[in-house]
Write an enzyme that holds these catalytic residues in place. Sequence first.
Site, PDB file in Angstrom:
ATOM      1  N   MET A   1      -1.502  -0.200   2.928  1.00  8.14           N
ATOM      2  CA  MET A   1      -2.588  -0.683   2.089  1.00  8.14           C
ATOM      3  C   MET A   1      -3.180  -2.003   2.555  1.00  8.14           C
ATOM      4  SD  MET A   1      -1.341   0.349  -1.738  1.00  8.14           S
ATOM      5  CE  MET A   1      -2.768  -0.473  -2.423  1.00  8.14           C
TER       6      MET A   1
ATOM      7  N   ASP B   1       7.030   3.519  -7.016  1.00  9.75           N
ATOM      8  CA  ASP B   1       7.411   3.298  -5.611  1.00  9.75           C
ATOM      9  C   ASP B   1       8.694   2.470  -5.550  1.00  9.75           C
ATOM     10  OD1 ASP B   1       7.195   3.638  -2.887  1.00  9.75           O
ATOM     11  OD2 ASP B   1       5.769   2.000  -2.594  1.00  9.75           O
TER      12      ASP B   1
END
Length: 311
Positions: A48, A167
Amino acid sequence: MFWIFKKKKNNVSQAAIASDFDDPNKAELEIKQVGPYEIVAPIGSGGMGTVYKALDRVKDQTVAIKVLDPRFDEDPKRRKQDFLGREVQIAASLNHPNIVKMDKNIYETIDRLGRTRRCIVMEYIDGYNLKKHITDRDLSIRQMIDICIKLCHGLDYLHQHGIVHRDVKPANFLFSKDGKQVKIVDFGLSKNNAAWLGWLAKEAGGTRLYMSPEQILKKSLDQRSDIFSFGITMYELFSGKHPCEGNDPKIITRQLIDPNYKFVPPSVHNPQIPPALDRIILKSLRRKIEHRYQSMTELLLDLTRETESRI
Protein backbone atom coordinates in the site's frame (compact mmCIF):
# COMPACT_ATOMS: atom_id res chain seq x y z
CA MET A 1 1.01 0.41 9.75
CA PHE A 2 1.29 3.19 12.23
CA TRP A 3 3.38 5.19 14.65
CA ILE A 4 2.81 9.16 16.48
CA PHE A 5 4.91 11.76 18.08
CA LYS A 6 7.81 10.59 20.20
CA LYS A 7 10.48 12.97 21.49
CA LYS A 8 14.07 11.94 21.01
CA LYS A 9 17.09 14.05 21.87
CA ASN A 10 19.66 11.73 20.39
CA ASN A 11 19.94 9.96 17.11
CA VAL A 12 17.28 7.28 16.78
CA SER A 13 18.35 3.76 15.92
CA GLN A 14 16.75 2.00 12.99
CA ALA A 15 13.11 1.02 13.56
CA ALA A 16 12.18 -2.52 12.79
CA ILE A 17 10.18 -3.37 9.74
CA ALA A 18 6.45 -3.41 10.39
CA SER A 19 3.63 -5.26 8.65
CA ASP A 20 4.52 -6.70 5.24
CA PHE A 21 7.49 -4.39 4.54
CA ASP A 22 10.34 -5.47 2.33
CA ASP A 23 13.99 -4.64 2.89
CA PRO A 24 13.92 -0.96 3.95
CA ASN A 25 17.22 -0.29 2.20
CA LYS A 26 15.55 -0.94 -1.15
CA ALA A 27 12.83 1.67 -0.79
CA GLU A 28 13.53 4.90 -2.71
CA LEU A 29 13.51 8.29 -1.00
CA GLU A 30 10.72 9.68 -3.15
CA ILE A 31 9.83 12.62 -0.90
CA LYS A 32 11.89 15.00 1.23
CA GLN A 33 9.40 16.91 3.36
CA VAL A 34 5.88 16.50 4.75
CA GLY A 35 4.67 19.64 6.51
CA PRO A 36 7.19 20.36 9.29
CA TYR A 37 8.69 16.88 9.04
CA GLU A 38 11.98 16.25 7.28
CA ILE A 39 12.21 12.76 5.79
CA VAL A 40 15.27 10.97 7.16
CA ALA A 41 15.14 7.42 5.79
CA PRO A 42 12.72 4.73 4.65
CA ILE A 43 11.61 2.24 7.28
CA GLY A 44 10.13 -0.11 4.72
CA SER A 45 7.63 -0.55 1.92
CA GLY A 46 4.65 -2.79 1.28
CA GLY A 47 1.74 -3.19 -1.07
CA MET A 48 0.00 0.00 0.00
CA GLY A 49 2.94 2.37 0.22
CA THR A 50 6.16 3.30 1.97
CA VAL A 51 6.78 4.30 5.58
CA TYR A 52 9.52 6.80 6.40
CA LYS A 53 11.20 7.95 9.55
CA ALA A 54 10.92 11.73 9.81
CA LEU A 55 11.97 14.54 12.15
CA ASP A 56 10.51 17.86 13.20
CA ARG A 57 13.79 19.52 14.15
CA VAL A 58 12.13 22.55 15.74
CA LYS A 59 10.02 20.48 18.16
CA ASP A 60 12.60 17.67 18.38
CA GLN A 61 9.99 15.05 17.44
CA THR A 62 10.52 11.76 15.66
CA VAL A 63 7.56 10.32 13.75
CA ALA A 64 6.80 7.76 11.09
CA ILE A 65 5.08 8.89 7.90
CA LYS A 66 3.19 6.53 5.67
CA VAL A 67 3.07 7.64 2.03
CA LEU A 68 0.32 5.99 0.01
CA ASP A 69 1.36 4.31 -3.23
CA PRO A 70 0.21 6.64 -6.09
CA ARG A 71 -1.73 3.78 -7.70
CA PHE A 72 -4.33 4.06 -4.95
CA ASP A 73 -5.05 7.66 -5.95
CA GLU A 74 -4.64 7.28 -9.71
CA ASP A 75 -6.90 4.23 -10.04
CA PRO A 76 -10.55 5.43 -9.61
CA LYS A 77 -11.61 2.05 -8.17
CA ARG A 78 -8.85 2.04 -5.58
CA ARG A 79 -9.38 5.73 -4.81
CA LYS A 80 -13.02 4.97 -4.04
CA GLN A 81 -11.94 2.39 -1.45
CA ASP A 82 -9.76 5.07 0.20
CA PHE A 83 -7.59 2.84 2.36
CA LEU A 84 -5.70 5.84 3.78
CA GLY A 85 -8.90 7.61 4.80
CA ARG A 86 -10.12 4.39 6.38
CA GLU A 87 -6.91 4.06 8.35
CA VAL A 88 -7.17 7.61 9.67
CA GLN A 89 -10.85 7.37 10.49
CA ILE A 90 -10.42 4.16 12.45
CA ALA A 91 -7.04 4.54 14.13
CA ALA A 92 -7.26 8.23 15.05
CA SER A 93 -10.40 7.55 17.10
CA LEU A 94 -8.68 4.89 19.23
CA ASN A 95 -6.89 5.40 22.54
CA HIS A 96 -5.32 2.29 24.02
CA PRO A 97 -1.78 1.55 25.27
CA ASN A 98 -1.49 -1.43 22.91
CA ILE A 99 -2.65 0.41 19.78
CA VAL A 100 -0.37 2.76 17.87
CA LYS A 101 -1.46 6.39 17.82
CA MET A 102 -1.71 8.54 14.74
CA ASP A 103 -2.53 12.05 13.60
CA LYS A 104 -6.14 12.73 12.61
CA ASN A 105 -5.09 14.58 9.46
CA ILE A 106 -4.17 13.42 5.97
CA TYR A 107 -1.21 15.41 4.64
CA GLU A 108 -0.24 16.09 1.05
CA THR A 109 3.24 16.52 -0.39
CA ILE A 110 4.93 16.55 -3.79
CA ASP A 111 7.25 13.68 -4.68
CA ARG A 112 10.38 13.84 -6.82
CA LEU A 113 8.30 13.18 -9.96
CA GLY A 114 6.01 16.14 -9.26
CA ARG A 115 3.04 14.02 -8.18
CA THR A 116 0.81 14.94 -5.25
CA ARG A 117 1.08 12.24 -2.60
CA ARG A 118 -1.13 11.65 0.41
CA CYS A 119 0.45 10.82 3.76
CA ILE A 120 -0.40 10.08 7.38
CA VAL A 121 1.74 10.82 10.43
CA MET A 122 2.08 8.10 13.04
CA GLU A 123 3.80 7.16 16.28
CA TYR A 124 7.36 6.01 15.70
CA ILE A 125 8.14 2.68 17.35
CA ASP A 126 11.87 2.26 17.74
CA GLY A 127 12.03 -1.50 17.93
CA TYR A 128 10.99 -4.63 16.07
CA ASN A 129 7.96 -6.80 15.30
CA LEU A 130 6.79 -10.12 16.71
CA LYS A 131 8.55 -12.07 13.93
CA LYS A 132 11.81 -11.50 15.80
CA HIS A 133 10.70 -13.51 18.82
CA ILE A 134 9.24 -16.25 16.61
CA THR A 135 12.55 -16.57 14.77
CA ASP A 136 14.91 -16.10 17.73
CA ARG A 137 12.97 -18.39 20.16
CA ASP A 138 14.22 -16.14 22.97
CA LEU A 139 11.17 -15.99 25.29
CA SER A 140 9.89 -18.18 28.09
CA ILE A 141 6.34 -19.56 28.01
CA ARG A 142 5.35 -17.03 30.68
CA GLN A 143 6.77 -14.13 28.65
CA MET A 144 4.94 -15.29 25.52
CA ILE A 145 1.65 -15.57 27.44
CA ASP A 146 2.15 -12.04 28.82
CA ILE A 147 2.65 -10.69 25.29
CA CYS A 148 -0.49 -12.46 24.08
CA ILE A 149 -2.48 -11.03 26.98
CA LYS A 150 -1.41 -7.49 26.05
CA LEU A 151 -2.35 -8.07 22.42
CA CYS A 152 -5.68 -9.58 23.45
CA HIS A 153 -6.43 -6.44 25.42
CA GLY A 154 -5.73 -4.31 22.35
CA LEU A 155 -7.73 -6.52 19.98
CA ASP A 156 -10.59 -6.74 22.48
CA TYR A 157 -10.62 -2.93 22.62
CA LEU A 158 -10.91 -2.82 18.82
CA HIS A 159 -13.74 -5.33 18.80
CA GLN A 160 -15.57 -3.49 21.59
CA HIS A 161 -15.51 -0.45 19.29
CA GLY A 162 -16.98 -2.43 16.39
CA ILE A 163 -13.69 -2.77 14.49
CA VAL A 164 -12.47 -5.98 12.85
CA HIS A 165 -8.74 -5.65 12.09
CA ARG A 166 -8.73 -8.17 9.20
CA ASP A 167 -4.92 -8.40 8.97
CA VAL A 168 -3.82 -9.89 12.30
CA LYS A 169 -0.33 -11.37 11.94
CA PRO A 170 3.06 -11.23 13.71
CA ALA A 171 4.40 -8.41 11.54
CA ASN A 172 1.55 -6.12 12.64
CA PHE A 173 2.58 -6.27 16.30
CA LEU A 174 5.42 -3.85 17.05
CA PHE A 175 7.65 -3.69 20.13
CA SER A 176 9.54 -0.77 21.58
CA LYS A 177 13.30 -1.21 21.56
CA ASP A 178 13.33 -2.25 25.24
CA GLY A 179 10.59 -4.80 24.57
CA LYS A 180 8.29 -3.36 27.26
CA GLN A 181 5.65 -1.94 24.94
CA VAL A 182 3.79 -3.86 22.23
CA LYS A 183 1.48 -2.11 19.77
CA ILE A 184 -1.07 -3.23 17.19
CA VAL A 185 -0.56 -1.52 13.83
CA ASP A 186 -1.98 -1.31 10.30
CA PHE A 187 -5.67 -0.50 10.08
CA GLY A 188 -5.75 0.12 6.33
CA LEU A 189 -7.79 -3.07 5.81
CA SER A 190 -9.90 -2.81 8.93
CA LYS A 191 -13.67 -2.85 8.93
CA ASN A 192 -15.66 -0.55 11.17
CA ASN A 193 -19.19 -1.91 11.39
CA ALA A 194 -20.63 1.50 12.09
CA ALA A 195 -18.94 3.40 9.29
CA TRP A 196 -18.34 1.23 6.24
CA LEU A 197 -20.55 -0.12 3.48
CA GLY A 198 -21.75 -3.71 3.35
CA TRP A 199 -19.48 -4.73 0.49
CA LEU A 200 -16.46 -4.13 2.66
CA ALA A 201 -17.45 -6.95 4.98
CA LYS A 202 -16.88 -9.45 2.17
CA GLU A 203 -13.68 -7.91 0.80
CA ALA A 204 -10.85 -10.39 1.39
CA GLY A 205 -7.87 -8.13 2.16
CA GLY A 206 -5.41 -9.45 4.71
CA THR A 207 -2.46 -11.81 4.39
CA ARG A 208 -3.42 -15.26 3.14
CA LEU A 209 -1.22 -17.31 5.48
CA TYR A 210 -3.03 -15.77 8.45
CA MET A 211 -6.58 -15.63 7.09
CA SER A 212 -9.55 -17.31 8.71
CA PRO A 213 -11.49 -19.81 6.57
CA GLU A 214 -14.36 -17.34 6.21
CA GLN A 215 -11.97 -14.61 5.09
CA ILE A 216 -10.39 -16.87 2.46
CA LEU A 217 -13.87 -17.76 1.20
CA LYS A 218 -14.86 -14.04 1.18
CA LYS A 219 -17.72 -14.48 3.59
CA SER A 220 -18.93 -11.84 6.02
CA LEU A 221 -16.45 -11.26 8.83
CA ASP A 222 -16.71 -10.42 12.49
CA GLN A 223 -14.32 -10.43 15.44
CA ARG A 224 -14.08 -14.23 15.33
CA SER A 225 -12.08 -13.94 12.11
CA ASP A 226 -9.43 -11.92 13.99
CA ILE A 227 -9.47 -14.61 16.69
CA PHE A 228 -8.58 -17.30 14.15
CA SER A 229 -5.75 -15.15 12.73
CA PHE A 230 -4.52 -14.50 16.26
CA GLY A 231 -4.64 -18.25 16.86
CA ILE A 232 -2.19 -18.76 13.98
CA THR A 233 0.00 -16.02 15.43
CA MET A 234 -0.04 -17.66 18.89
CA TYR A 235 0.74 -21.05 17.35
CA GLU A 236 3.81 -19.59 15.62
CA LEU A 237 4.92 -17.68 18.71
CA PHE A 238 4.79 -20.66 21.06
CA SER A 239 5.91 -23.39 18.66
CA GLY A 240 8.04 -21.58 16.07
CA LYS A 241 5.93 -23.24 13.35
CA HIS A 242 2.91 -22.34 11.24
CA PRO A 243 0.00 -24.73 11.98
CA CYS A 244 -0.06 -25.77 8.31
CA GLU A 245 2.67 -27.66 6.45
CA GLY A 246 4.44 -26.87 3.22
CA ASN A 247 6.06 -23.81 1.66
CA ASP A 248 3.46 -23.18 -1.04
CA PRO A 249 0.93 -20.50 0.03
CA LYS A 250 -1.73 -22.16 -2.13
CA ILE A 251 -1.32 -25.45 -0.29
CA ILE A 252 -1.43 -23.68 3.08
CA THR A 253 -4.55 -21.78 2.05
CA ARG A 254 -6.26 -25.06 1.16
CA GLN A 255 -5.22 -26.58 4.48
CA LEU A 256 -6.64 -23.62 6.39
CA ILE A 257 -10.12 -24.24 5.00
CA ASP A 258 -10.01 -28.06 4.78
CA PRO A 259 -11.87 -29.63 7.75
CA ASN A 260 -10.03 -32.90 7.13
CA TYR A 261 -6.65 -31.26 7.76
CA LYS A 262 -6.01 -31.46 11.49
CA PHE A 263 -3.81 -28.93 13.26
CA VAL A 264 -1.41 -30.81 15.51
CA PRO A 265 -1.05 -29.43 19.05
CA PRO A 266 1.72 -26.82 19.16
CA SER A 267 3.35 -28.81 21.98
CA VAL A 268 4.36 -31.36 19.32
CA HIS A 269 6.88 -28.74 18.20
CA ASN A 270 7.60 -27.34 21.67
CA PRO A 271 7.19 -29.80 24.58
CA GLN A 272 7.35 -26.93 27.10
CA ILE A 273 3.84 -25.85 26.07
CA PRO A 274 1.36 -26.99 28.75
CA PRO A 275 -1.84 -28.89 27.79
CA ALA A 276 -4.08 -25.96 28.78
CA LEU A 277 -2.25 -23.67 26.37
CA ASP A 278 -2.55 -26.27 23.61
CA ARG A 279 -6.31 -26.23 24.14
CA ILE A 280 -6.50 -22.42 24.07
CA ILE A 281 -4.58 -22.15 20.79
CA LEU A 282 -6.47 -24.99 19.09
CA LYS A 283 -9.83 -23.58 20.20
CA SER A 284 -8.86 -20.28 18.54
CA LEU A 285 -8.19 -22.27 15.35
CA ARG A 286 -11.51 -24.08 15.07
CA ARG A 287 -12.80 -23.67 11.53
CA LYS A 288 -16.46 -23.47 12.49
CA ILE A 289 -16.87 -20.00 13.93
CA GLU A 290 -19.54 -21.13 16.40
CA HIS A 291 -17.02 -23.54 17.95
CA ARG A 292 -14.25 -20.94 18.18
CA TYR A 293 -13.81 -18.38 20.95
CA GLN A 294 -16.70 -15.98 20.49
CA SER A 295 -14.83 -12.96 21.76
CA MET A 296 -11.35 -11.82 22.67
CA THR A 297 -12.66 -11.41 26.22
CA GLU A 298 -13.18 -15.19 26.44
CA LEU A 299 -9.71 -15.88 25.07
CA LEU A 300 -8.21 -13.30 27.41
CA LEU A 301 -9.84 -14.92 30.44
CA ASP A 302 -8.41 -18.35 29.55
CA LEU A 303 -4.92 -16.93 28.95
CA THR A 304 -5.08 -15.08 32.28
CA ARG A 305 -6.08 -18.26 34.11
CA GLU A 306 -3.15 -20.08 32.49
CA THR A 307 -0.80 -17.33 33.67
CA GLU A 308 -2.15 -17.49 37.21
CA SER A 309 -1.75 -21.27 37.23
CA ARG A 310 1.96 -20.85 36.43
CA ILE A 311 2.71 -18.37 39.22
